[in-house]
Motif scaffolding. Structure first.
Motif, PDB file in Angstrom:
ATOM      1  N   ARG A   1      10.182   2.194  11.458  1.00 43.57           N
ATOM      2  CA  ARG A   1      10.064   1.081  10.501  1.00 43.57           C
ATOM      3  C   ARG A   1      10.648  -0.224  11.011  1.00 43.57           C
ATOM      4  NH1 ARG A   1       6.041   2.277   7.539  1.00 43.57           N
ATOM      5  NH2 ARG A   1       6.030   4.526   7.350  1.00 43.57           N
TER       6      ARG A   1
ATOM      7  N   TYR B   1       0.399   5.590  13.540  1.00 46.44           N
ATOM      8  CA  TYR B   1       0.284   4.585  14.613  1.00 46.44           C
ATOM      9  C   TYR B   1       1.675   4.123  15.051  1.00 46.44           C
ATOM     10  CZ  TYR B   1      -4.695   4.703  14.010  1.00 46.44           C
ATOM     11  OH  TYR B   1      -5.986   5.155  13.973  1.00 46.44           O
ATOM     12  N   ARG B   2       2.574   4.007  14.096  1.00 42.95           N
ATOM     13  CA  ARG B   2       3.941   3.592  14.431  1.00 42.95           C
ATOM     14  C   ARG B   2       4.638   4.650  15.291  1.00 42.95           C
ATOM     15  NH1 ARG B   2       6.528  -0.311  11.039  1.00 42.95           N
ATOM     16  NH2 ARG B   2       5.057  -1.314   9.638  1.00 42.95           N
TER      17      ARG B   2
ATOM     18  N   VAL C   1       2.736  -2.356  17.715  1.00 47.50           N
ATOM     19  CA  VAL C   1       1.892  -1.267  17.215  1.00 47.50           C
ATOM     20  C   VAL C   1       0.459  -1.356  17.762  1.00 47.50           C
ATOM     21  CG1 VAL C   1       1.024  -2.184  15.020  1.00 47.50           C
ATOM     22  CG2 VAL C   1       1.755   0.200  15.157  1.00 47.50           C
TER      23      VAL C   1
ATOM     24  N   ASP D   1      -5.433  -6.863  13.404  1.00 46.31           N
ATOM     25  CA  ASP D   1      -6.028  -5.748  12.641  1.00 46.31           C
ATOM     26  C   ASP D   1      -7.509  -6.011  12.350  1.00 46.31           C
ATOM     27  OD1 ASP D   1      -3.728  -4.241  12.595  1.00 46.31           O
ATOM     28  OD2 ASP D   1      -3.198  -4.700  10.519  1.00 46.31           O
TER      29      ASP D   1
ATOM     30  N   ARG E   1      -0.443  -9.864  12.798  1.00 43.71           N
ATOM     31  CA  ARG E   1      -0.958  -8.496  12.637  1.00 43.71           C
ATOM     32  C   ARG E   1      -2.298  -8.488  11.897  1.00 43.71           C
ATOM     33  NH1 ARG E   1       1.990  -3.536  10.629  1.00 43.71           N
ATOM     34  NH2 ARG E   1       3.590  -4.820   9.645  1.00 43.71           N
TER      35      ARG E   1
ATOM     36  N   GLY F   1      -4.275   3.037   4.805  1.00 47.61           N
ATOM     37  CA  GLY F   1      -4.262   2.492   6.159  1.00 47.61           C
ATOM     38  C   GLY F   1      -5.130   1.247   6.276  1.00 47.61           C
ATOM     39  N   ARG F   2      -5.911   1.196   7.353  1.00 48.05           N
ATOM     40  CA  ARG F   2      -6.793   0.045   7.584  1.00 48.05           C
ATOM     41  C   ARG F   2      -8.260   0.451   7.619  1.00 48.05           C
ATOM     42  NH1 ARG F   2      -2.213  -0.927   7.433  1.00 48.05           N
ATOM     43  NH2 ARG F   2      -1.021  -2.663   8.292  1.00 48.05           N
ATOM     44  N   ASP F   3      -8.494   1.716   8.035  1.00 45.81           N
ATOM     45  CA  ASP F   3      -9.867   2.182   8.296  1.00 45.81           C
ATOM     46  C   ASP F   3     -10.174   3.464   7.536  1.00 45.81           C
ATOM     47  OD1 ASP F   3      -8.071   3.812   9.547  1.00 45.81           O
ATOM     48  OD2 ASP F   3      -9.203   4.013  11.409  1.00 45.81           O
ATOM     49  N   GLN F   4      -9.452   3.710   6.471  1.00 43.58           N
ATOM     50  CA  GLN F   4      -9.619   4.995   5.789  1.00 43.58           C
ATOM     51  C   GLN F   4     -10.959   5.088   5.045  1.00 43.58           C
ATOM     52  OE1 GLN F   4      -7.101   7.645   6.261  1.00 43.58           O
ATOM     53  NE2 GLN F   4      -7.311   6.154   7.903  1.00 43.58           N
TER      54      GLN F   4
ATOM     55  N   ALA G   1      -2.751   1.102  18.100  1.00 35.73           N
ATOM     56  CA  ALA G   1      -3.859   0.799  17.178  1.00 35.73           C
ATOM     57  C   ALA G   1      -5.101   0.248  17.884  1.00 35.73           C
ATOM     58  CB  ALA G   1      -3.383  -0.190  16.113  1.00 35.73           C
TER      59      ALA G   1
ATOM     60  N   ARG H   1       8.142  -7.966   2.685  1.00 38.19           N
ATOM     61  CA  ARG H   1       8.554  -7.347   3.950  1.00 38.19           C
ATOM     62  C   ARG H   1       9.939  -7.838   4.351  1.00 38.19           C
ATOM     63  NH1 ARG H   1       6.086  -2.858   5.918  1.00 38.19           N
ATOM     64  NH2 ARG H   1       4.191  -3.630   6.824  1.00 38.19           N
TER      65      ARG H   1
ATOM     66  N   THR I   1      -1.127   6.614   7.059  1.00 35.52           N
ATOM     67  CA  THR I   1      -1.666   6.622   8.427  1.00 35.52           C
ATOM     68  C   THR I   1      -0.993   5.571   9.312  1.00 35.52           C
ATOM     69  OG1 THR I   1      -3.523   5.129   7.919  1.00 35.52           O
ATOM     70  CG2 THR I   1      -3.892   7.503   7.645  1.00 35.52           C
ATOM     71  N   GLY I   2      -0.427   4.518   8.708  1.00 36.22           N
ATOM     72  CA  GLY I   2       0.315   3.529   9.496  1.00 36.22           C
ATOM     73  C   GLY I   2       1.491   4.189  10.199  1.00 36.22           C
ATOM     74  N   ALA I   3       2.100   5.165   9.526  1.00 39.02           N
ATOM     75  CA  ALA I   3       3.243   5.879  10.120  1.00 39.02           C
ATOM     76  C   ALA I   3       2.812   6.603  11.396  1.00 39.02           C
ATOM     77  CB  ALA I   3       3.824   6.872   9.113  1.00 39.02           C
TER      78      ALA I   3
ATOM     79  N   LYS J   1       0.810  -1.227   0.000  1.00 36.69           N
ATOM     80  CA  LYS J   1       0.000   0.000   0.000  1.00 36.69           C
ATOM     81  C   LYS J   1       0.838   1.269   0.000  1.00 36.69           C
ATOM     82  CE  LYS J   1      -2.354  -0.546   3.752  1.00 36.69           C
ATOM     83  NZ  LYS J   1      -1.726  -1.752   4.262  1.00 36.69           N
TER      84      LYS J   1
HETATM   85  O1  C5P Z   1       0.675   0.137   7.300  1.00 38.65           O
HETATM   86  P1  C5P Z   1       1.648  -0.128   8.424  1.00 38.65           P
HETATM   87  O2  C5P Z   1       2.152  -1.520   8.454  1.00 38.65           O
HETATM   88  O3  C5P Z   1       2.722   0.886   8.511  1.00 38.65           O
HETATM   89  O4  C5P Z   1       0.759   0.074   9.733  1.00 38.65           O
HETATM   90  C1  C5P Z   1       1.251  -0.246  10.993  1.00 38.65           C
HETATM   91  C2  C5P Z   1       0.114  -0.708  11.889  1.00 38.65           C
HETATM   92  O5  C5P Z   1      -0.689   0.398  12.254  1.00 38.65           O
HETATM   93  C3  C5P Z   1      -0.863  -1.712  11.274  1.00 38.65           C
HETATM   94  O6  C5P Z   1      -0.463  -3.040  11.467  1.00 38.65           O
HETATM   95  C4  C5P Z   1      -2.139  -1.464  12.021  1.00 38.65           C
HETATM   96  O7  C5P Z   1      -2.158  -2.227  13.188  1.00 38.65           O
HETATM   97  C5  C5P Z   1      -2.041  -0.007  12.401  1.00 38.65           C
HETATM   98  N1  C5P Z   1      -2.879   0.849  11.582  1.00 38.65           N
HETATM   99  C6  C5P Z   1      -4.183   1.036  11.962  1.00 38.65           C
HETATM  100  N2  C5P Z   1      -4.985   1.880  11.253  1.00 38.65           N
HETATM  101  C7  C5P Z   1      -4.513   2.527  10.181  1.00 38.65           C
HETATM  102  C8  C5P Z   1      -3.178   2.335   9.764  1.00 38.65           C
HETATM  103  C9  C5P Z   1      -2.383   1.466  10.486  1.00 38.65           C
HETATM  104  O8  C5P Z   1      -4.626   0.448  12.936  1.00 38.65           O
HETATM  105  N3  C5P Z   1      -5.315   3.378   9.532  1.00 38.65           N
END
Ligand code: C5P
Length: 215
Positions: free
Chosen positions: A83, A35-36, A91, A176, A172, A121-124, A95, A149, A31-33, A13
Motif C-alpha cells: 500500500r 498488481y501491487r 505499479v 491506466d 496513474r 479493478g480496471r478491466d474487470q 500492469a 488518498r 485485483t489492484g492488490a 472502489k
Molecule cells: O486499485 P489500486 O490502486 O490498488 O490498483 C493499483 C494499480 O494496479 C492501478 O493503478 C492499475 O495500474 C493496476 N491495476 C490494473 N488492473 C486492475 C487493477 C489494478 O492494471 N484490474
C-alpha cells in the motif's frame, strides 16, 4: 453472480466493494492488490522498466493468495507493504506487462469460479469478466480522489503533499487509460456511479440496489 466494479485510482472502489461484498454475502476480489504484490516482488529483485520478460517469468512462478483481506506473496503476508506510494508509483511494471496481465486475469477467473463474487479493478467488466451480470463504473473527481488518498497515506505516517498525491493520481489515470493491454475503460453495459460528495454508506446503498435489481 459476478459484480464487476471498475474505475480510476482512489474512487473508493476497494472499501466500497469490500463492504458491498460483505452485505451481499459474496466473496471479494481486490485485483489492484494483485498488481501491487507483483510490483513489490519486482522491486525487491530490483527489476525496472527494461525487465518485462523477467517480471513476467517471475509472475508465473509467484504464488499469490488473497484470503480474508490478506495478501500472501509466496506465503508471506504483504498486505501492508503493497500500500505504499512507492509501490503505487511503480505499479506499471506489472500492469503494463501483457503476460503478467494474462496470468492475473487467469487467477481472477479461477478465484471467482463457482462463487458469487464482487471484483474490483480496471478491466474487470471489459477483459476479466465481460459476461458479468452486473457492471459498475465508479468515478470521482481527481481532486476528491487525491484528498481521500492523501488522508489515507497520512494516517499511515507517509510524508507526502496533497499536490504530489494529485500528480500521482493524474499520472496513474493517464497510464491506466492509455495502456495497450487491459486499459481502464468503461464497459458499454456498465452503470456509471459518481461518488463525489457521497459517503461510503451512501455509495454502498446505491450499489446494493443496482445489484439487487439484477439478482
Ligand atoms: O486499485 P489500486 O490502486 O490498488 O490498483 C493499483 C494499480 O494496479 C492501478 O493503478 C492499475 O495500474 C493496476 N491495476 C490494473 N488492473 C486492475 C487493477 C489494478 O492494471 N484490474
Amino acid at each position: 453472480m459476478i459484480v464487476a466494479i471498475d474505475g480510476p485510482a482512489g474512487a473508493g472502489k476497494s472499501s466500497v466493494a469490500r463492504r458491498l461484498a460483505h452485505h451481499l454475502g459474496f466473496q471479494f476480489l481486490d485485483t489492484g492488490a494483485m498488481y501491487r504484490a507483483i510490483t513489490l516482488a519486482a522491486l525487491r529483485r530490483h527489476y525496472g522498466a527494461g525487465d518485462a520478460d523477467a517480471i513476467a517469468d517471475m509472475a508465473q512462478r509467484t504464488s499469490l493468495i488473497l484470503h480474508d483481506n490478506r495478501v500472501l506473496l509466496d506465503g508471506f503476508d504483504v498486505t501492508g507493504l503493497i500500500r505504499t506510494s512507492e509501490v503505487a508509483a511503480s505499479v506499471y511494471l506489472a500492469a503494463d506487462n501483457r503476460r503478467v496481465r494474462e496470468r492475473l486475469v487467469h487467477l481472477q477467473r479461477e478465484f471467482a469460479e463457482g462463487s458469487d463474487t464482487v471484483t474490483e479493478g480496471r478491466d474487470q467488466g471489459t477483459v476479466a469478466f465481460p459476461h458479468a451480470e452486473c457492471k459498475i463504473y465508479l468515478t470521482a473527481s481527481p481532486e476528491e480522489r487525491a484528498t481521500r488518498r492523501h488522508t489515507e497515506l497520512q494516517a499511515r505516517g507517509e510524508q507526502i503533499s496533497w499536490e504530489e498525491v494529485l500528480r500521482q493520481i493524474n499520472d496513474r489515470d493517464r497510464r491506466d487509460m492509455q495502456r495497450e493491454f487491459g486499459p481502464l475503460r468503461r464497459a458499454d453495459d456498465a452503470i456509471d456511479v459518481c461518488t463525489d460528495g457521497l459517503s461510503t454508506e451512501q455509495v454502498i446503498v446505491r450499489l446494493e440496489s443496482i445489484v439487487r435489481e439484477r439478482q
